[in-house]
Design an enzyme around this catalytic site. Structure first.
Site, PDB file in Angstrom:
ATOM      1  N   ASN A 166       7.401  41.005  38.545  1.00 41.76           N
ATOM      2  CA  ASN A 166       7.386  42.466  38.581  1.00 41.76           C
ATOM      3  C   ASN A 166       6.074  43.015  39.125  1.00 41.76           C
ATOM      4  OD1 ASN A 166       9.984  42.825  37.529  1.00 41.76           O
ATOM      5  ND2 ASN A 166       9.229  42.383  35.459  1.00 41.76           N
ATOM      6  N   HIS A 183       5.762  46.239  41.163  1.00 42.84           N
ATOM      7  CA  HIS A 183       7.016  46.980  40.988  1.00 42.84           C
ATOM      8  C   HIS A 183       6.928  48.118  39.966  1.00 42.84           C
ATOM      9  CE1 HIS A 183       8.565  43.726  43.389  1.00 42.84           C
ATOM     10  NE2 HIS A 183       9.773  44.252  43.412  1.00 42.84           N
ATOM     11  N   GLU A 204      14.084  36.866  31.937  1.00 41.81           N
ATOM     12  CA  GLU A 204      12.848  37.657  31.966  1.00 41.81           C
ATOM     13  C   GLU A 204      12.262  37.933  30.577  1.00 41.81           C
ATOM     14  OE1 GLU A 204      12.677  40.511  35.273  1.00 41.81           O
ATOM     15  OE2 GLU A 204      11.766  41.890  33.830  1.00 41.81           O
ATOM     16  N   HIS A 239      12.386  49.854  49.794  1.00 47.96           N
ATOM     17  CA  HIS A 239      11.957  49.070  48.630  1.00 47.96           C
ATOM     18  C   HIS A 239      10.704  48.227  48.951  1.00 47.96           C
ATOM     19  CE1 HIS A 239      12.250  46.814  44.912  1.00 47.96           C
ATOM     20  NE2 HIS A 239      12.085  45.706  45.613  1.00 47.96           N
ATOM     21  N   ARG A 253      36.218  40.781  34.756  1.00 55.29           N
ATOM     22  CA  ARG A 253      35.191  40.051  33.976  1.00 55.29           C
ATOM     23  C   ARG A 253      34.485  38.963  34.798  1.00 55.29           C
ATOM     24  NH1 ARG A 253      39.050  40.388  29.736  1.00 55.29           N
ATOM     25  NH2 ARG A 253      38.572  42.196  28.445  1.00 55.29           N
ATOM     26  N   LYS A 261      19.816  38.460  39.458  1.00 57.82           N
ATOM     27  CA  LYS A 261      19.847  39.869  39.035  1.00 57.82           C
ATOM     28  C   LYS A 261      20.770  40.634  39.982  1.00 57.82           C
ATOM     29  CE  LYS A 261      15.319  40.747  36.948  1.00 57.82           C
ATOM     30  NZ  LYS A 261      14.050  41.474  37.095  1.00 57.82           N
ATOM     31  N   HIS A 280       8.451  50.774  42.030  1.00 54.32           N
ATOM     32  CA  HIS A 280       9.763  51.355  41.711  1.00 54.32           C
ATOM     33  C   HIS A 280       9.650  52.863  41.476  1.00 54.32           C
ATOM     34  CE1 HIS A 280      12.296  47.598  40.420  1.00 54.32           C
ATOM     35  NE2 HIS A 280      12.447  47.894  41.685  1.00 54.32           N
ATOM     36  N   GLU A 337       7.451  41.292  49.682  1.00 53.77           N
ATOM     37  CA  GLU A 337       7.808  40.469  48.512  1.00 53.77           C
ATOM     38  C   GLU A 337       7.221  39.054  48.650  1.00 53.77           C
ATOM     39  OE1 GLU A 337       9.108  41.786  45.902  1.00 53.77           O
ATOM     40  OE2 GLU A 337      10.650  43.273  46.405  1.00 53.77           O
ATOM     41  N   ARG A 349       9.050  35.056  33.971  1.00 56.46           N
ATOM     42  CA  ARG A 349       9.673  35.787  35.075  1.00 56.46           C
ATOM     43  C   ARG A 349       9.079  37.185  35.249  1.00 56.46           C
ATOM     44  NH1 ARG A 349      16.049  36.145  36.823  1.00 56.46           N
ATOM     45  NH2 ARG A 349      15.660  37.498  38.596  1.00 56.46           N
ATOM     46  N   LYS A 357       9.575  31.942  43.687  1.00 59.27           N
ATOM     47  CA  LYS A 357      10.416  32.770  42.817  1.00 59.27           C
ATOM     48  C   LYS A 357      11.329  31.889  41.967  1.00 59.27           C
ATOM     49  CE  LYS A 357      13.688  36.445  42.229  1.00 59.27           C
ATOM     50  NZ  LYS A 357      14.308  37.683  42.657  1.00 59.27           N
TER      51      LYS A 357
HETATM   52  N1  NAD Z   1      18.152  41.327  42.732  1.00 57.70           N
HETATM   53  C1  NAD Z   1      16.863  41.159  42.912  1.00 57.70           C
HETATM   54  O1  NAD Z   1      16.221  40.280  42.295  1.00 57.70           O
HETATM   55  C2  NAD Z   1      16.146  42.007  43.924  1.00 57.70           C
HETATM   56  C3  NAD Z   1      14.842  41.654  44.339  1.00 57.70           C
HETATM   57  C4  NAD Z   1      14.235  42.435  45.308  1.00 57.70           C
HETATM   58  C5  NAD Z   1      14.892  43.527  45.857  1.00 57.70           C
HETATM   59  N2  NAD Z   1      16.142  43.840  45.433  1.00 57.70           N
HETATM   60  C6  NAD Z   1      16.854  44.984  45.994  1.00 57.70           C
HETATM   61  O2  NAD Z   1      17.052  44.761  47.388  1.00 57.70           O
HETATM   62  C7  NAD Z   1      17.215  46.023  48.043  1.00 57.70           C
HETATM   63  C8  NAD Z   1      16.402  46.029  49.314  1.00 57.70           C
HETATM   64  O3  NAD Z   1      16.875  45.019  50.165  1.00 57.70           O
HETATM   65  P1  NAD Z   1      16.725  45.136  51.741  1.00 57.70           P
HETATM   66  O4  NAD Z   1      15.344  45.484  52.086  1.00 57.70           O
HETATM   67  O5  NAD Z   1      17.341  43.938  52.332  1.00 57.70           O
HETATM   68  O6  NAD Z   1      17.575  46.443  52.045  1.00 57.70           O
HETATM   69  P2  NAD Z   1      18.990  46.670  52.797  1.00 57.70           P
HETATM   70  O7  NAD Z   1      20.032  45.828  52.238  1.00 57.70           O
HETATM   71  O8  NAD Z   1      19.180  48.143  52.783  1.00 57.70           O
HETATM   72  O9  NAD Z   1      18.692  46.153  54.267  1.00 57.70           O
HETATM   73  C9  NAD Z   1      17.775  46.833  55.070  1.00 57.70           C
HETATM   74  C10 NAD Z   1      18.421  47.320  56.365  1.00 57.70           C
HETATM   75  O10 NAD Z   1      18.582  46.200  57.243  1.00 57.70           O
HETATM   76  C11 NAD Z   1      19.946  46.152  57.701  1.00 57.70           C
HETATM   77  N3  NAD Z   1      20.223  44.753  57.970  1.00 57.70           N
HETATM   78  C12 NAD Z   1      20.325  43.744  57.079  1.00 57.70           C
HETATM   79  N4  NAD Z   1      20.441  42.577  57.723  1.00 57.70           N
HETATM   80  C13 NAD Z   1      20.441  42.847  59.044  1.00 57.70           C
HETATM   81  C14 NAD Z   1      20.490  42.047  60.208  1.00 57.70           C
HETATM   82  N5  NAD Z   1      20.526  40.707  60.160  1.00 57.70           N
HETATM   83  N6  NAD Z   1      20.461  42.674  61.408  1.00 57.70           N
HETATM   84  C15 NAD Z   1      20.347  44.019  61.485  1.00 57.70           C
HETATM   85  N7  NAD Z   1      20.261  44.831  60.430  1.00 57.70           N
HETATM   86  C16 NAD Z   1      20.306  44.239  59.214  1.00 57.70           C
HETATM   87  C17 NAD Z   1      20.732  46.795  56.595  1.00 57.70           C
HETATM   88  O11 NAD Z   1      21.969  47.270  57.069  1.00 57.70           O
HETATM   89  C18 NAD Z   1      19.802  47.925  56.182  1.00 57.70           C
HETATM   90  O12 NAD Z   1      19.949  49.004  57.078  1.00 57.70           O
HETATM   91  C19 NAD Z   1      16.787  47.089  47.050  1.00 57.70           C
HETATM   92  O13 NAD Z   1      17.911  47.733  46.563  1.00 57.70           O
HETATM   93  C20 NAD Z   1      16.099  46.291  45.945  1.00 57.70           C
HETATM   94  O14 NAD Z   1      16.185  46.936  44.702  1.00 57.70           O
HETATM   95  C21 NAD Z   1      16.778  43.100  44.482  1.00 57.70           C
END
Ligand code: NAD
Length: 357
Positions: free
Chosen positions: A236, A239, A228, A258, A116, A138, A243, A180, A232, A218
Site C-alpha cells: 500500500n 496508495h 493483507e 491510478h 457464487r 484482489k 488513492h 507500481e 502485504r 509482489k
Molecule cells: N487488484 C489489484 O491488486 C490492483 C492493483 C493495482 C491497480 N489496480 C487497479 O487497476 C486499475 C488501473 O489499471 P490500468 O492502469 O491498467 O487502467 P485501465 O484498465 O483503465 O487501462 C488503461 C488504458 O489502457 C487501455 N489499454 C489497456 N491495454 C491496452 C493495450 N494493450 N493497447 C492499447 N490500449 C490498452 C485501456 O483501454 C485504458 O484506456 C485501477 O482501477 C486500479 O485500482 C488493482
C-alpha cells in the site's frame, strides 16, 4: 520459453502467449462456454490476436465494456450479470479478462459474484495490470469517490503475462505501470529500483525481465499474507495519499490515472518518511527526482485539503480511527501502520507547490 511463478493455488506464466500453456489450458475448457471480457481499446488492439492465434475460442462470446476508471462501477457489473444470465452462462464456464487493471479488477469481481463464483483467468494488457492488478487476488469496483470500496479476494485460475500486448499501449499508460514497479523496488528490493532507472520502454526483452522481477516482489508478499493482515500491507506504499488524490479527481473534469496518482503518492509518503527522520534527504531527493522526470505533479488548491483528508479517513486500511500509511526507512525497506494526520497532508501540499514553482 516462458517463466513460471507459483502463487496461491494458481500460476502466473510470463512470456509470449503462444509459448505458454494457454492452448493446453483452453483444451481443459473445450466443453464449456468461454467469455472474453474486453474494453473498447483491448477490443480493437488485443482481441483479434487471441481469436486468430488460438483454437478453442471460435465460439467465445465477447463482452465489450466501456473503458476507463469511471466505468469500474456497479452499473456496468449489473449489465454484464444480466447479459450472462440471458446467455445462460453456467457455473462451469470460463471468463477470460483481457485488458488493463479496470478489466481485470472488475472482470474478476463480476465472475466471483456470479452464481457464487465461476472460473476466470487474466490476460493483462497494460503494464500496470501485468505487474500489479492481475496478481494477488484482489478484485473490486469503486463507489463514488471511494476506490475499490466493493470487492472480494478471489484468485484467477491462471494469469498469462505477454509483454507483446504493450506495443499498442500508449506511453502515458506505460508510465502508469512503471509507478507500481517503482513502488515494488522502493518497499522491498533496492536492486529492482536500480534496474528501473535505466528502463527502456521500447525494449520488449528487457521489459519482460523487469516485469518478471516486479511480479515476483509482489507475489512473494501476497503468498505469505493473501488477506493483507501483515506483510502485504507494504504494497500500500504510495496508495494512502495516492488513492485519496485519485478519488478526489474523480469529482473533477480531468481524472488522475491510478498509476499517476500512485507516483505522486510515493513522493508524498517518501517526503513524510524524510520529515519523520526515517529516510535520508539524499534518498528522498533520489526518489522524487526520478518520479518527477516521468510524471507531472497536478496543481492542488489549499481549499481541497479537507475533502482529500476526508477521503483518507475512509481508507480501507485505517484502524483505531487513524489514517494508516506505509513509510520508507531506506530504499528497499519500509514500515507499515504509521499514522497520518491532516498536518502531514498540508506539508505535502506545500511540497507539491514548491516542486511545481
Ligand atoms: N487488484 C489489484 O491488486 C490492483 C492493483 C493495482 C491497480 N489496480 C487497479 O487497476 C486499475 C488501473 O489499471 P490500468 O492502469 O491498467 O487502467 P485501465 O484498465 O483503465 O487501462 C488503461 C488504458 O489502457 C487501455 N489499454 C489497456 N491495454 C491496452 C493495450 N494493450 N493497447 C492499447 N490500449 C490498452 C485501456 O483501454 C485504458 O484506456 C485501477 O482501477 C486500479 O485500482 C488493482
Amino acid at each position: 520459453m516462458f517463466q513460471k511463478i507459483e502463487s496461491n493455488g494458481y500460476e502466473i506464466e510470463v512470456g509470449s502467449l503462444e509459448n505458454t500453456s494457454f492452448s493446453e489450458f483452453l483444451d481443459g475448457y473445450s466443453q464449456v462456454k468461454k467469455l472474453i471480457l474486453v474494453d473498447e481499446n483491448t477490443h480493437d488492439h488485443c482481441l483479434e490476436y487471441l481469436l486468430t492465434a488460438f483454437n478453442g475460442l471460435e465460439d467465445a462470446e465477447v463482452m465489450l465494456m466501456p473503458c476507463g476508471e469511471e466505468n469500474k462501477v456497479l452499473e456496468v457489473c449489473f449489465q454484464v450479470w444480466e447479459a450472462w444470465t440471458d446467455y445462460k452462462i453456467g457455473r462451469k464456464d470460463l471468463v477470460i479478462n483481457l485488458g488493463g487493471g479496470v478489466v481485470t479488477d472488475m472482470g474478476g469481481f463480476i465472475a466471483s459474484i456470479y452464481k457464487r463464483g465461476i472460473d476466470f483467468i487474466h490476460i493483462p494488457t497494460s503494464l500496470l495490470a501485468m505487474v500489479d492488478a492481475s496478481v494477488g487476488g484482489k478484485t473490486g469496483i469503486d463507489l463514488g469517490m471511494h476506490k475499490n470500496q466493493l470487492g472480494v479476494f478471489s484468485n484467477p485460475k491462471k494469469v498469462f503475462v505477454d509483454a507483446g500486448f504493450l506495443t499498442t499501449l500508449p506511453n502515458v499508460e506505460i508510465k502508469n505501470g512503471f509507478a507500481e514497479m517503482i513502488k515494488h523496488g522502493l518497499i522491498l528490493d533496492r536492486k529492482h529500483w536500480e534496474n528501473l532507472k535505466s528502463i527502456d520502454f521500447d525494449d520488449k526483452a528487457s521489459l519482460t525481465e523487469l516485469i518478471f522481477e516486479s511480479i515476483n516482489i509482489k507475489n512473494n508478499l501476497v503468498k505469505v499474507d493473501p488477506f493483507e493482515k501483515n506483510e502485504r500491507k507494504k504494497l500500500n506504499f504510495g496508495h494512502t495519499f495516492g488513492h485519496a488524490f485519485e478519488g478526489f479527481f474523480m469529482g473533477e473534469a480531468v481524472l488522475l490515472a491510478h498509476g499517476h496518482a500512485v507516483a505522486i503518492g510515493i513522493i508524498a509518503e517518501s517526503y513524510i518518511s524524510f520529515e519523520r527522520k526515517l529516510l535520508s534527504e539524499a534518498n528522498f531527493i533520489e526518489i522524487s527526482t526520478l518520479i518527477c522526470s516521468h510524471f507531472e505533479i497536478p496543481t492542488f488548491k489549499n481549499e481541497w485539503v479537507d475533502l482529500i483528508f476526508n477521503l483518507m479517513l475512509n481508507d480501507k486500511k485505517n484502524f483505531d480511527e487513524k489514517v494508516q500509511c506505509v513509510l520508507l526507512s531506506d530504499i528497499g525497506e519500509c514500515i507499515v501502520d504509521q499514522p497520518i494526520y491532516k498536518k502531514d497532508l498540508m506539508l505535502v501540499m506545500d511540497l507539491f507547490a514548491n516542486l511545481n514553482s
